[in-house]
Design an enzyme around this catalytic site. Structure first.
Site, PDB file in Angstrom:
ATOM      1  N   LYS A   7       0.846  -1.250   0.099  1.00  0.00           N
ATOM      2  CA  LYS A   7       0.001  -0.321  -0.194  1.00  0.00           C
ATOM      3  C   LYS A   7       0.903   1.394   0.075  1.00  0.00           C
ATOM      4  O   LYS A   7       0.724   1.943  -0.594  1.00  0.00           O
ATOM      5  CB  LYS A   7      -1.225  -0.140   1.388  1.00  0.00           C
ATOM      6  N   ALA A  56      -1.370   1.260   7.288  1.00  0.00           N
ATOM      7  CA  ALA A  56      -1.816   0.667   8.149  1.00  0.00           C
ATOM      8  C   ALA A  56      -2.490  -0.987   7.607  1.00  0.00           C
ATOM      9  O   ALA A  56      -3.203  -0.697   6.680  1.00  0.00           O
ATOM     10  CB  ALA A  56      -2.115   0.713   9.573  1.00  0.00           C
ATOM     11  N   ASP A  57      -2.002  -2.188   8.206  1.00  0.00           N
ATOM     12  CA  ASP A  57      -2.658  -2.611   6.722  1.00  0.00           C
ATOM     13  C   ASP A  57      -3.240  -3.670   8.684  1.00  0.00           C
ATOM     14  O   ASP A  57      -1.857  -4.331   9.398  1.00  0.00           O
ATOM     15  CB  ASP A  57      -2.493  -3.833   6.411  1.00  0.00           C
ATOM     16  N   THR A  58      -4.443  -4.670   9.304  1.00  0.00           N
ATOM     17  CA  THR A  58      -5.004  -5.036  10.446  1.00  0.00           C
ATOM     18  C   THR A  58      -5.172  -6.700   9.901  1.00  0.00           C
ATOM     19  O   THR A  58      -6.079  -6.649   8.570  1.00  0.00           O
ATOM     20  CB  THR A  58      -5.551  -4.614  11.118  1.00  0.00           C
ATOM     21  N   SER A  93      -0.081  -3.775  11.408  1.00  0.00           N
ATOM     22  CA  SER A  93       1.381  -3.396  11.159  1.00  0.00           C
ATOM     23  C   SER A  93       1.749  -1.982  10.823  1.00  0.00           C
ATOM     24  O   SER A  93       0.369  -1.623   9.152  1.00  0.00           O
ATOM     25  CB  SER A  93       1.538  -4.149   9.552  1.00  0.00           C
TER      26      SER A  93
END
Length: 183
Positions: A7, A56-58, A93
């Site tokens: 991303k 961010a990525d969850t 992250s």
């Protein structure tokens, strides 16, 4: 982390393209050599401006299996049955990039353990009927109606919501100290 980095690369490339396109005056592109010398002169005269971009990525994982957003109400019900009475992990992250240059300033992953209460089929059907699980990784939203499904949280609650604010603030403050010290 890999998804958050992808991303970041995509968005940073678009920001760099946008900034490069700003080297236009009166609707006409400047001569490339003149544009470079003007840009260099402006950069030397002006204080360095930084744009900070946070990514961010969850993901929700149970026993090594990633639980994406459910594809259907039936998929949501199956996820919730698998989470019922069990523990899973929420991993977020986070990366901070500084522009120009797309420099990764810091990156980290926060993990929180979540234990669900034992859910009846009726509870699962009622929650799925709200529609809330359909756009949530793992099929639930702890910040919404899904909070009643959760028995306990071990770690950062806000990580489960989607952003580990305390971990980010701690790292950001450290980076700010470094920038101010170096200025």
């Amino acid at each position: 982390m890999a998804t958050a980095r992808e991303k970041a690369k995509d968005v940073c490339a678009k920001l760099e393209e946008r900034d490069a396109a700003l080297v236009v005056s009166g609707g006409q592109a400047r001569d490339e050599k003149r544009a470079r010398s003007s840009t260099a002169a402006a950069d030397a005269a002006a204080p360095r401006t930084r744009t900070l971009v946070v990514f961010a990525d969850t993901v929700v994982a149970q026993c090594g299996r990633i639980l994406e957003k459910p594809a259907s109400p039936d998929d949501a019900a199956a996820m919730l049955r698998s989470l019922s009475g069990a523990q899973h992990e929420v991993h977020t992250s986070v990366l901070l990039y500084e522009m120009p240059g797309a420099t990764e300033t810091f990156a980290f992953t926060t993990t929180t353990k979540v234990r669900f209460a034992r859910l009846s089929d009726e509870e699962i059907r009622a929650y799925v009927a709200t529609g809330e699980p359909l756009d949530k990784a793992g099929g639930y939203g702890i910040q919404g109606k899904g909070r009643v499904l959760v028995e306990s949280v071990e770690g950062d609650f806000f990580n489960v919501v989607g952003f580990p604010a305390r971990d980010f603030a701690t790292r950001f403050a450290k980076r700010l100290e470094e920038v101010l010290r170096d200025a």
